[in-house]
Write a protein that holds these residues in place. Sequence first.
Motif, PDB file in Angstrom:
ATOM      1  N   MET A  16      24.555 -26.566 -11.399  1.00 25.39           N
ATOM      2  CA  MET A  16      25.653 -25.508 -11.136  1.00 25.39           C
ATOM      3  C   MET A  16      24.491 -23.651 -10.724  1.00 25.39           C
ATOM      4  O   MET A  16      24.940 -23.511  -9.454  1.00 25.39           O
ATOM      5  CB  MET A  16      26.168 -25.150 -12.052  1.00 25.39           C
ATOM      6  CG  MET A  16      27.398 -24.191 -11.973  1.00 25.39           C
ATOM      7  SD  MET A  16      28.818 -23.531 -13.154  1.00 25.39           S
ATOM      8  CE  MET A  16      27.936 -22.616 -14.461  1.00 25.39           C
ATOM      9  N   LEU A  17      23.772 -24.142 -11.550  1.00 21.43           N
ATOM     10  CA  LEU A  17      22.816 -22.724 -11.591  1.00 21.43           C
ATOM     11  C   LEU A  17      21.985 -22.921  -9.656  1.00 21.43           C
ATOM     12  O   LEU A  17      22.143 -21.311  -9.370  1.00 21.43           O
ATOM     13  CB  LEU A  17      21.429 -21.943 -12.536  1.00 21.43           C
ATOM     14  CG  LEU A  17      22.739 -21.917 -13.668  1.00 21.43           C
ATOM     15  CD1 LEU A  17      21.294 -21.753 -15.043  1.00 21.43           C
ATOM     16  CD2 LEU A  17      23.271 -20.167 -13.614  1.00 21.43           C
ATOM     17  N   SER A  18      21.456 -24.085  -9.886  1.00 17.59           N
ATOM     18  CA  SER A  18      20.435 -24.547  -8.611  1.00 17.59           C
ATOM     19  C   SER A  18      21.586 -23.947  -7.983  1.00 17.59           C
ATOM     20  O   SER A  18      20.961 -23.828  -6.174  1.00 17.59           O
ATOM     21  CB  SER A  18      19.952 -25.555  -8.958  1.00 17.59           C
ATOM     22  OG  SER A  18      19.439 -25.237  -7.663  1.00 17.59           O
ATOM     23  N   MET A  19      22.882 -24.415  -7.459  1.00 15.90           N
ATOM     24  CA  MET A  19      23.939 -25.009  -5.913  1.00 15.90           C
ATOM     25  C   MET A  19      23.918 -23.134  -5.895  1.00 15.90           C
ATOM     26  O   MET A  19      24.290 -22.555  -4.930  1.00 15.90           O
ATOM     27  CB  MET A  19      24.928 -25.119  -6.534  1.00 15.90           C
ATOM     28  CG  MET A  19      25.850 -25.644  -5.459  1.00 15.90           C
ATOM     29  SD  MET A  19      27.281 -26.848  -5.715  1.00 15.90           S
ATOM     30  CE  MET A  19      26.558 -28.131  -5.801  1.00 15.90           C
ATOM     31  N   TYR A  20      24.669 -21.996  -6.785  1.00 16.24           N
ATOM     32  CA  TYR A  20      24.738 -20.888  -6.964  1.00 16.24           C
ATOM     33  C   TYR A  20      23.837 -20.323  -5.736  1.00 16.24           C
ATOM     34  O   TYR A  20      23.694 -19.493  -5.335  1.00 16.24           O
ATOM     35  CB  TYR A  20      25.504 -20.384  -7.536  1.00 16.24           C
ATOM     36  CG  TYR A  20      25.955 -19.080  -7.802  1.00 16.24           C
ATOM     37  CD1 TYR A  20      27.716 -18.730  -7.452  1.00 16.24           C
ATOM     38  CD2 TYR A  20      25.241 -17.945  -8.160  1.00 16.24           C
ATOM     39  CE1 TYR A  20      27.634 -18.041  -7.501  1.00 16.24           C
ATOM     40  CE2 TYR A  20      25.982 -16.405  -7.933  1.00 16.24           C
ATOM     41  CZ  TYR A  20      27.136 -16.784  -7.567  1.00 16.24           C
ATOM     42  OH  TYR A  20      27.559 -15.450  -7.051  1.00 16.24           O
ATOM     43  N   LEU A  21      22.661 -20.414  -6.626  1.00 22.29           N
ATOM     44  CA  LEU A  21      21.289 -19.731  -6.118  1.00 22.29           C
ATOM     45  C   LEU A  21      20.955 -19.848  -4.585  1.00 22.29           C
ATOM     46  O   LEU A  21      20.386 -18.852  -4.004  1.00 22.29           O
ATOM     47  CB  LEU A  21      20.466 -19.382  -7.238  1.00 22.29           C
ATOM     48  CG  LEU A  21      20.538 -18.821  -8.944  1.00 22.29           C
ATOM     49  CD1 LEU A  21      19.161 -19.579 -10.021  1.00 22.29           C
ATOM     50  CD2 LEU A  21      20.961 -17.462  -8.602  1.00 22.29           C
ATOM     51  N   SER A  22      20.821 -21.169  -4.384  1.00 21.71           N
ATOM     52  CA  SER A  22      20.374 -21.788  -3.190  1.00 21.71           C
ATOM     53  C   SER A  22      21.326 -20.869  -2.419  1.00 21.71           C
ATOM     54  O   SER A  22      21.409 -20.814  -1.555  1.00 21.71           O
ATOM     55  CB  SER A  22      20.612 -23.362  -3.741  1.00 21.71           C
ATOM     56  OG  SER A  22      19.976 -23.887  -4.373  1.00 21.71           O
ATOM     57  N   MET A 105      28.481 -15.770 -12.807  1.00 23.19           N
ATOM     58  CA  MET A 105      27.718 -16.114 -11.706  1.00 23.19           C
ATOM     59  C   MET A 105      27.151 -14.486 -11.399  1.00 23.19           C
ATOM     60  O   MET A 105      26.311 -14.631 -11.055  1.00 23.19           O
ATOM     61  CB  MET A 105      27.959 -17.466 -10.927  1.00 23.19           C
ATOM     62  CG  MET A 105      27.823 -18.810 -11.746  1.00 23.19           C
ATOM     63  SD  MET A 105      25.896 -18.433 -11.302  1.00 23.19           S
ATOM     64  CE  MET A 105      26.120 -19.842 -12.667  1.00 23.19           C
ATOM     65  N   HIS A 106      28.288 -13.536 -11.544  1.00 25.91           N
ATOM     66  CA  HIS A 106      27.766 -12.229 -10.256  1.00 25.91           C
ATOM     67  C   HIS A 106      27.653 -11.289 -11.528  1.00 25.91           C
ATOM     68  O   HIS A 106      26.843 -10.829 -10.955  1.00 25.91           O
ATOM     69  CB  HIS A 106      29.390 -11.337 -10.393  1.00 25.91           C
ATOM     70  CG  HIS A 106      29.317 -10.344  -9.618  1.00 25.91           C
ATOM     71  ND1 HIS A 106      29.072  -9.980  -8.693  1.00 25.91           N
ATOM     72  CD2 HIS A 106      30.110  -8.862 -10.760  1.00 25.91           C
ATOM     73  CE1 HIS A 106      29.205  -8.636  -8.589  1.00 25.91           C
ATOM     74  NE2 HIS A 106      28.797  -8.021  -9.509  1.00 25.91           N
ATOM     75  N   GLU A 107      27.435 -11.289 -12.638  1.00 23.85           N
ATOM     76  CA  GLU A 107      26.294 -10.910 -13.743  1.00 23.85           C
ATOM     77  C   GLU A 107      25.867 -11.100 -13.079  1.00 23.85           C
ATOM     78  O   GLU A 107      24.265 -10.683 -13.495  1.00 23.85           O
ATOM     79  CB  GLU A 107      27.117 -10.335 -15.245  1.00 23.85           C
ATOM     80  CG  GLU A 107      26.183  -9.737 -16.095  1.00 23.85           C
ATOM     81  CD  GLU A 107      26.558  -9.749 -17.794  1.00 23.85           C
ATOM     82  OE1 GLU A 107      26.006  -8.972 -18.329  1.00 23.85           O
ATOM     83  OE2 GLU A 107      27.308 -10.558 -17.644  1.00 23.85           O
ATOM     84  N   LEU A 108      24.795 -12.986 -13.454  1.00 18.62           N
ATOM     85  CA  LEU A 108      23.559 -12.781 -13.122  1.00 18.62           C
ATOM     86  C   LEU A 108      22.946 -13.264 -12.303  1.00 18.62           C
ATOM     87  O   LEU A 108      22.459 -12.421 -12.462  1.00 18.62           O
ATOM     88  CB  LEU A 108      23.605 -14.471 -13.068  1.00 18.62           C
ATOM     89  CG  LEU A 108      22.747 -15.399 -12.981  1.00 18.62           C
ATOM     90  CD1 LEU A 108      21.671 -15.632 -14.828  1.00 18.62           C
ATOM     91  CD2 LEU A 108      22.922 -16.633 -12.880  1.00 18.62           C
ATOM     92  N   THR A 109      23.649 -12.883 -11.057  1.00 15.38           N
ATOM     93  CA  THR A 109      22.815 -12.695  -9.956  1.00 15.38           C
ATOM     94  C   THR A 109      22.077 -11.147 -10.308  1.00 15.38           C
ATOM     95  O   THR A 109      21.269 -10.284  -9.849  1.00 15.38           O
ATOM     96  CB  THR A 109      23.108 -12.874  -8.879  1.00 15.38           C
ATOM     97  OG1 THR A 109      25.002 -12.597  -8.472  1.00 15.38           O
ATOM     98  CG2 THR A 109      23.349 -14.165  -8.931  1.00 15.38           C
ATOM     99  N   ALA A 110      23.316 -10.558 -10.291  1.00 13.67           N
ATOM    100  CA  ALA A 110      22.874  -8.365 -10.070  1.00 13.67           C
ATOM    101  C   ALA A 110      21.872  -8.386 -11.680  1.00 13.67           C
ATOM    102  O   ALA A 110      21.008  -7.418 -10.879  1.00 13.67           O
ATOM    103  CB  ALA A 110      24.600  -7.581 -11.304  1.00 13.67           C
ATOM    104  N   ARG A 111      21.765  -9.114 -12.375  1.00 12.09           N
ATOM    105  CA  ARG A 111      20.253  -8.962 -13.138  1.00 12.09           C
ATOM    106  C   ARG A 111      19.005  -9.825 -12.879  1.00 12.09           C
ATOM    107  O   ARG A 111      18.352  -8.729 -12.388  1.00 12.09           O
ATOM    108  CB  ARG A 111      20.846  -9.797 -14.612  1.00 12.09           C
ATOM    109  CG  ARG A 111      21.746  -8.941 -15.185  1.00 12.09           C
ATOM    110  CD  ARG A 111      22.141  -9.663 -17.078  1.00 12.09           C
ATOM    111  NE  ARG A 111      23.460  -9.149 -17.730  1.00 12.09           N
ATOM    112  CZ  ARG A 111      22.866  -9.368 -18.796  1.00 12.09           C
ATOM    113  NH1 ARG A 111      21.842  -9.462 -19.795  1.00 12.09           N
ATOM    114  NH2 ARG A 111      23.413  -8.420 -19.484  1.00 12.09           N
ATOM    115  N   LEU A 112      19.622 -10.530 -12.362  1.00  6.35           N
ATOM    116  CA  LEU A 112      18.541 -11.257 -11.573  1.00  6.35           C
ATOM    117  C   LEU A 112      18.077 -10.341 -10.427  1.00  6.35           C
ATOM    118  O   LEU A 112      16.433 -10.379 -10.421  1.00  6.35           O
ATOM    119  CB  LEU A 112      19.221 -12.565 -10.775  1.00  6.35           C
ATOM    120  CG  LEU A 112      17.676 -13.763 -10.073  1.00  6.35           C
ATOM    121  CD1 LEU A 112      17.827 -15.195 -10.541  1.00  6.35           C
ATOM    122  CD2 LEU A 112      18.003 -13.700  -8.855  1.00  6.35           C
TER     123      LEU A 112
END
Length: 239
Positions: A16-22, A105-112
Amino acid sequence: MYKVLVIEDDVMMSNMLSMYLSEEGYSVEQAFAGEEGLRLADQFHPDLVLLDLILPDMNGIEVCKEIRSVSNVPIMILSMKSEVSERVQALKTGADDYLCKPFSMHELTARLEALIRRSNVTHNETAAAKAEASAVPESVDEHIQLDIERRLLLVRGQWVETTFSEYELMKLFLTHPGKVFSREELLNAIRGFDSFVTDRAIDVHIVNLRKKIEQNPKEPRLIRTVWGFGYKYTAQSVT
């Protein structure tokens, strides 16, 4: 294209992480165990590592420690463990952020994005950072200097490696000697947005920095505590 290494043994979560980040434009590699993650970290040279604490072959804390011993790449811990003690241990080991599952996922990408933005300095940003660093008079503290390009500290003639957060704090201190910073100000400076990690994270980073720059960390003379408020950097000659 920025590269993210996901070290997560839960196949569904990892996919799920891989798909979203890709889909967000990142190049992603997946590892499902600690040893595999360490091998990929060496081969893939990621811009950021997402690391689960519970892995089948070794503790995520040990993986974090191994990566940090050879690289300053930002490390974000992903874990079901929400205890403050777990977050503090991860930060002491060298992690830069800690996100509890489940998360958006929104928070994850914001921090990333915030971590990568600060750790991958463009040529223009590097020039600006050099100008900022050069604005600090040598007389401020000739014993502590910054290497902007390698993100290292020169402490009394010795190169010292730091985590991403430690380096950003020292840059802030050195460019504002004598200024008193609250914990909230320091946290905002290294995160850039509201973080799940509490003000306690700053105290952990300060302890780690004192071990690296103070001659006697138990009696700090450079990074001073301002009780009830925060910290300040007091430039002085050290004999």
